[in-house]
Every structure is written in C-alpha cells, then in structure tokens.
Design a protein around this motif. Structure first.
Motif, PDB file in Angstrom:
ATOM      1  N   PHE A  23       0.843  -1.184   0.000  1.00  0.00           N
ATOM      2  CA  PHE A  23       0.000   0.000   0.000  1.00  0.00           C
ATOM      3  C   PHE A  23       0.883   1.240   0.000  1.00  0.00           C
ATOM      4  CE2 PHE A  23      -3.164  -2.963   1.688  1.00  0.00           C
ATOM      5  CZ  PHE A  23      -4.313  -2.557   1.016  1.00  0.00           C
ATOM      6  N   SER A  24       0.464   2.250  -0.775  1.00  0.00           N
ATOM      7  CA  SER A  24       1.176   3.519  -0.778  1.00  0.00           C
ATOM      8  C   SER A  24       0.209   4.641  -0.412  1.00  0.00           C
ATOM      9  CB  SER A  24       1.823   3.760  -2.140  1.00  0.00           C
ATOM     10  OG  SER A  24       2.786   4.796  -2.063  1.00  0.00           O
ATOM     11  N   ASN A  25       0.712   5.868  -0.390  1.00  0.00           N
ATOM     12  CA  ASN A  25      -0.047   7.015   0.102  1.00  0.00           C
ATOM     13  C   ASN A  25      -1.040   7.511  -0.950  1.00  0.00           C
ATOM     14  OD1 ASN A  25      -1.010   9.330   1.296  1.00  0.00           O
ATOM     15  ND2 ASN A  25       1.002  10.204   1.715  1.00  0.00           N
ATOM     16  N   HIS A  26      -2.313   7.171  -0.774  1.00  0.00           N
ATOM     17  CA  HIS A  26      -3.329   7.558  -1.754  1.00  0.00           C
ATOM     18  C   HIS A  26      -3.741   9.017  -1.618  1.00  0.00           C
ATOM     19  CE1 HIS A  26      -7.004   7.313   0.984  1.00  0.00           C
ATOM     20  NE2 HIS A  26      -6.006   6.886   1.735  1.00  0.00           N
ATOM     21  N   MET A  27      -3.192   9.715  -0.630  1.00  0.00           N
ATOM     22  CA  MET A  27      -3.488  11.138  -0.461  1.00  0.00           C
ATOM     23  C   MET A  27      -2.356  12.024  -0.983  1.00  0.00           C
ATOM     24  SD  MET A  27      -6.495  11.066   0.700  1.00  0.00           S
ATOM     25  CE  MET A  27      -6.774  12.760   1.200  1.00  0.00           C
ATOM     26  N   ALA A  28      -1.401  11.433  -1.678  1.00  0.00           N
ATOM     27  CA  ALA A  28      -0.273  12.199  -2.233  1.00  0.00           C
ATOM     28  C   ALA A  28      -0.215  12.015  -3.745  1.00  0.00           C
ATOM     29  CB  ALA A  28       1.032  11.752  -1.583  1.00  0.00           C
ATOM     30  N   ILE A  29      -1.382  12.116  -4.381  1.00  0.00           N
ATOM     31  CA  ILE A  29      -1.497  11.884  -5.818  1.00  0.00           C
ATOM     32  C   ILE A  29      -1.315  13.187  -6.589  1.00  0.00           C
ATOM     33  CG2 ILE A  29      -3.011  11.073  -7.673  1.00  0.00           C
ATOM     34  CD1 ILE A  29      -2.110   8.843  -5.804  1.00  0.00           C
ATOM     35  N   LYS A  30      -0.490  13.155  -7.626  1.00  0.00           N
ATOM     36  CA  LYS A  30      -0.249  14.307  -8.492  1.00  0.00           C
ATOM     37  C   LYS A  30      -0.694  13.985  -9.920  1.00  0.00           C
ATOM     38  CE  LYS A  30       1.919  16.830  -5.385  1.00  0.00           C
ATOM     39  NZ  LYS A  30       1.383  18.110  -4.883  1.00  0.00           N
ATOM     40  N   GLY A  31      -0.979  15.043 -10.676  1.00  0.00           N
ATOM     41  CA  GLY A  31      -1.370  14.887 -12.069  1.00  0.00           C
ATOM     42  C   GLY A  31      -0.265  15.287 -13.015  1.00  0.00           C
ATOM     43  N   SER A  32      -0.500  15.127 -14.294  1.00  0.00           N
ATOM     44  CA  SER A  32       0.480  15.514 -15.300  1.00  0.00           C
ATOM     45  C   SER A  32       0.669  17.025 -15.276  1.00  0.00           C
ATOM     46  CB  SER A  32       0.010  15.073 -16.685  1.00  0.00           C
ATOM     47  OG  SER A  32       1.020  15.281 -17.648  1.00  0.00           O
ATOM     48  N   GLY A  33       1.920  17.456 -15.325  1.00  0.00           N
ATOM     49  CA  GLY A  33       2.229  18.877 -15.284  1.00  0.00           C
ATOM     50  C   GLY A  33       2.489  19.408 -13.898  1.00  0.00           C
ATOM     51  N   GLU A  34       2.127  18.650 -12.861  1.00  0.00           N
ATOM     52  CA  GLU A  34       2.376  19.100 -11.493  1.00  0.00           C
ATOM     53  C   GLU A  34       3.824  18.826 -11.084  1.00  0.00           C
ATOM     54  OE1 GLU A  34      -0.787  18.973  -8.458  1.00  0.00           O
ATOM     55  OE2 GLU A  34      -1.725  17.482  -9.767  1.00  0.00           O
ATOM     56  N   GLU A  35       4.344  19.669 -10.240  1.00  0.00           N
ATOM     57  CA  GLU A  35       5.720  19.528  -9.772  1.00  0.00           C
ATOM     58  C   GLU A  35       5.809  18.482  -8.661  1.00  0.00           C
ATOM     59  OE1 GLU A  35       7.387  24.027 -10.601  1.00  0.00           O
ATOM     60  OE2 GLU A  35       6.297  23.624  -8.731  1.00  0.00           O
ATOM     61  N   ILE A  36       6.921  17.775  -8.651  1.00  0.00           N
ATOM     62  CA  ILE A  36       7.180  16.750  -7.632  1.00  0.00           C
ATOM     63  C   ILE A  36       8.286  17.257  -6.713  1.00  0.00           C
ATOM     64  CG2 ILE A  36       7.877  14.362  -7.204  1.00  0.00           C
ATOM     65  CD1 ILE A  36       5.188  14.689  -8.708  1.00  0.00           C
TER      66      ILE A  36
ATOM     67  N   GLY B  15       9.851   5.569   1.757  1.00  0.00           N
ATOM     68  CA  GLY B  15      10.493   5.735   0.458  1.00  0.00           C
ATOM     69  C   GLY B  15       9.519   5.978  -0.679  1.00  0.00           C
ATOM     70  N   LYS B  16       8.218   5.747  -0.429  1.00  0.00           N
ATOM     71  CA  LYS B  16       7.178   5.947  -1.447  1.00  0.00           C
ATOM     72  C   LYS B  16       6.135   6.978  -1.010  1.00  0.00           C
ATOM     73  CE  LYS B  16       8.466   2.249  -3.959  1.00  0.00           C
ATOM     74  NZ  LYS B  16       8.763   2.232  -5.403  1.00  0.00           N
ATOM     75  N   ASP B  17       6.271   7.511   0.174  1.00  0.00           N
ATOM     76  CA  ASP B  17       5.209   8.241   0.857  1.00  0.00           C
ATOM     77  C   ASP B  17       4.909   9.617   0.260  1.00  0.00           C
ATOM     78  OD1 ASP B  17       3.321   8.333   2.918  1.00  0.00           O
ATOM     79  OD2 ASP B  17       4.689   9.321   4.300  1.00  0.00           O
ATOM     80  N   PHE B  18       5.875  10.209  -0.449  1.00  0.00           N
ATOM     81  CA  PHE B  18       5.809  11.634  -0.764  1.00  0.00           C
ATOM     82  C   PHE B  18       5.003  11.962  -2.012  1.00  0.00           C
ATOM     83  CE2 PHE B  18       9.420   9.672  -2.703  1.00  0.00           C
ATOM     84  CZ  PHE B  18       9.562  10.256  -3.954  1.00  0.00           C
ATOM     85  N   SER B  19       4.927  11.030  -2.985  1.00  0.00           N
ATOM     86  CA  SER B  19       4.192  11.371  -4.211  1.00  0.00           C
ATOM     87  C   SER B  19       4.023  10.166  -5.124  1.00  0.00           C
ATOM     88  CB  SER B  19       4.924  12.472  -4.988  1.00  0.00           C
ATOM     89  OG  SER B  19       4.114  12.965  -6.034  1.00  0.00           O
ATOM     90  N   THR B  20       2.881  10.141  -5.816  1.00  0.00           N
ATOM     91  CA  THR B  20       2.606   9.219  -6.915  1.00  0.00           C
ATOM     92  C   THR B  20       1.873  10.028  -7.985  1.00  0.00           C
ATOM     93  OG1 THR B  20       2.397   7.299  -5.451  1.00  0.00           O
ATOM     94  CG2 THR B  20       1.427   7.115  -7.646  1.00  0.00           C
ATOM     95  N   SER B  21       2.260   9.866  -9.246  1.00  0.00           N
ATOM     96  CA  SER B  21       1.599  10.599 -10.331  1.00  0.00           C
ATOM     97  C   SER B  21       0.752   9.651 -11.163  1.00  0.00           C
ATOM     98  CB  SER B  21       2.627  11.259 -11.257  1.00  0.00           C
ATOM     99  OG  SER B  21       3.440  12.150 -10.556  1.00  0.00           O
ATOM    100  N   ILE B  22      -0.445  10.129 -11.558  1.00  0.00           N
ATOM    101  CA  ILE B  22      -1.283   9.400 -12.515  1.00  0.00           C
ATOM    102  C   ILE B  22      -1.841  10.395 -13.527  1.00  0.00           C
ATOM    103  CG2 ILE B  22      -1.909   7.548 -10.911  1.00  0.00           C
ATOM    104  CD1 ILE B  22      -4.635   8.914 -10.545  1.00  0.00           C
ATOM    105  N   GLY B  23      -2.155   9.881 -14.723  1.00  0.00           N
ATOM    106  CA  GLY B  23      -2.751  10.767 -15.730  1.00  0.00           C
ATOM    107  C   GLY B  23      -2.255  10.436 -17.127  1.00  0.00           C
ATOM    108  N   PRO B  24      -2.456  11.341 -18.090  1.00  0.00           N
ATOM    109  CA  PRO B  24      -3.195  12.606 -17.935  1.00  0.00           C
ATOM    110  C   PRO B  24      -4.714  12.420 -17.844  1.00  0.00           C
ATOM    111  CG  PRO B  24      -2.533  12.303 -20.214  1.00  0.00           C
ATOM    112  CD  PRO B  24      -1.905  11.176 -19.445  1.00  0.00           C
ATOM    113  N   TRP B  25      -5.174  11.206 -18.188  1.00  0.00           N
ATOM    114  CA  TRP B  25      -6.594  10.861 -18.105  1.00  0.00           C
ATOM    115  C   TRP B  25      -6.737   9.383 -17.815  1.00  0.00           C
ATOM    116  CZ3 TRP B  25      -5.131  13.594 -22.763  1.00  0.00           C
ATOM    117  CH2 TRP B  25      -4.483  12.774 -23.689  1.00  0.00           C
TER     118      TRP B  25
END
Length: 308
Positions: free
Chosen positions: A116-129, A192-202
């Motif tokens: 399991f990873s952090n589902h509240m740290a989701i970013k989209g395409s174009g967002e900064e990490i 090590g995975k907690d800070f961000s996960t990106s999904i997208g663009p759709w």
C-alpha cells in the motif's frame, strides 16, 4: 472515453471527459446535475453513469463544454480510495535483484505481491514533484494503473474485468535511499514511497483497449524520458501477472470499492535502479520526467527542491 479532472477558469474543480481531443466536458454542468461533480462519486455508480454519458449528443457549443487549452488538468482521480502497487513484471524484478547481487525467489512466481502507498499524495500531469529533503537517490518508475469501477469481494481472475473501469499511466516515485534503509528492517517500502505518486493525464475506459489485448496484458509500447532523452522501453504485454490475477489477490477476503487504484509495478528497464547510475544519475531538481504509454498518453512532471 477519456475521463479527466480539471480546474476551470473560475477556480472550481470538476470531472468529465475529453470531447473531440480538444475539449473537455464538465459532466455535472452538461447534464444539469444528473452526473456528479467528481469522479469518485461517478465511479460509485459507474455502469449507469457511463450509459448516461455515452447517450449524450454533445457539440462544442453545448453547455458545459470547454476548450482544453482554457483548463488545467489535474490528476484524473485526485483522491483515490486506496492505492495498491504490485510487482508484476519479471524483467524488472530479476534485473533489480541481480544489480544488488540477489537471486530471484521462487515465491515471486507463486503469488502477485503488492504494498500500500499514500493515496493522499497523488499528483497529475504537469504538477511539480517535491524531492524529499533527506533523499539523494530519487527515481521514477514506469507503470500502468488500473482503476476499480465496481464493488467486489473474492473476485476471480476470470471475472475481474467486470470490475475494472479503466487504465492510466502511473509514476511510482521512489526515494531509493530511504527505501533501502527501511526495508532492511523487514517492512516497507513505506517512507520511500510516501511523498508522491503521479497518474494521468486521463483515465481511458477499458473498452478502448480491448483491441490491444494479448496474453496477460495489452500490446502497448511504454517509454520513459528524462530531459527529453529516452531511457526506458517496454510493453504492457510483458506482464507476468495479469490485472485479473492482481485483482484476485487484492480482493481475497477483502472488499474492493470503486475508486481504488491497482498499480502494475515497473516495466523492464523502467527505472534508474534497474538501469544503473552509469546510464543516468539519480533525479535532481529541474529534471523533467515523461512517461509515455501508447494510447494512454504522456504523464509529465518536473522535480523541484523542498522549499522549507
């Protein structure tokens, strides 16, 4: 259909789908409230809601239709109900272990495993990490995400497709030095995975990919570029475990709900850990990472320094 979440010029966030590749439909506005404002609520009744969406005859002049160029795309599912990431590509697992002087373990072939990873740290395409301050070994991971669209428990692999809403590109960002240390304790990965996960663009609905199905996956080319230089090349058909087998494992004795995300794990060559630092150094602020999967689009993010 390609489903998106976007910020409108007035600052409100809405969900909908792409129209004619150049427009986005605010599904709540376009249907006079028959469809909800966000994708989580849409997925709670996805089968009926897709019928409503598909039945609409929209033109570019219809209420609730906007130019994509006037919108800011967000993560298509900004707050999924959970995120499980699997480990389903054999080449990645073997090579990554060989690079650490480890052999394959037979248990990997017996069951698809996940964390399991952090589902509240989701970013989209174009967002900064934001690179974690204490991380010096920042890595990308080229993956595909499957979005659950129907509630189910003890789902068999054979029937799992009925529970899938769609798919999108996924970048499972990894702080490898943090991950390496914590996993020596026998748990993780976690911080090590907690800070961000990106999904997208759709999110593309599953019917759009059916013609590419082959073996346990889909014949879809997968590529990763850093600062416009291609580093990774793979194909979704190389999955050792199918998404059906992953869902069977995830739902064993557990109820899955609409809006949960299942990650494939990294395709072969799909990260710096596997490629080695001689191919490319660990990521640093200013680096731009693009993950491209055929028919799923391009997920692009730039790394920045922690500001405080």
């Amino acid at each position: 259909m390609k489903f998106v979440t976007f910020e409108k010029p007035n600052g409100s966030n809405r969900a909908g789908w792409i129209l004619n590749e150049a427009y986005a439909v605010d599904m709540h506005e376009a249907t006079d409230g028959r469809l909800p404002c966000n994708l989580i609520e849409f997925l709670d009744n996805s089968e009926e809601n897709i019928k409503i969406a598909a039945a609409l005859s929209l033109t570019i002049d219809h209420k609730g239709v906007y130019l994509l160029s006037d919108l800011h795309l967000k993560a298509p599912l900004p707050n999924p109900r959970s995120f499980r990431d699997f480990y389903a590509f054999e080449q990645h697992v073997k090579t990554a272990r060989e690079n650490r002087g480890l052999k394959m373990i037979p248990e990997w072939y017996e069951i698809p495993v996940f964390y399991f990873s952090n589902h509240m740290a989701i970013k989209g395409s174009g967002e900064e990490i934001i690179k974690p301050k204490e991380c010096d070994w920042l890595d990308f991971e080229l993956e595909v995400a499957c979005i659950i669209g129907k509630t189910g428990r003890n789902i068999s692999a054979a029937e799992a497709d009925d529970y899938i809403f769609g798919y999108c590109v996924l970048n499972d960002w990894s702080a490898r030095d943090l991950q390496r240390k914590e996993m020596k304790v026998g748990l993780g990965p976690a911080k090590g995975k907690d800070f961000s996960t990106s999904i997208g663009p759709w999110i593309i609905t599953k019917d759009e990919l059916e013609r590419f199905r082959t073996g346990k996956g889909f014949d879809l080319a997968m590529k990763a570029r850093v600062n416009s230089v291609q580093l990774s090349k793979g194909n979704l058909k190389e999955l050792y475990f199918s998404f059906g087998e992953m869902i069977e494992r995830a739902s064993a004795g557990v109820t899955l709900y609409p809006g949960e995300v299942i990650g494939s794990g990294t395709v072969g060559t799909g990260c710096i850990l596997e490629l080695g630092e001689k191919v490319h150094p660990w990521l640093k602020p200013g680096d731009k990472v693009e993950l491209e999967i055929e028919n799923l689009g391009i997920l692009e993010n730039t790394i920045i320094e922690e500001s405080r």
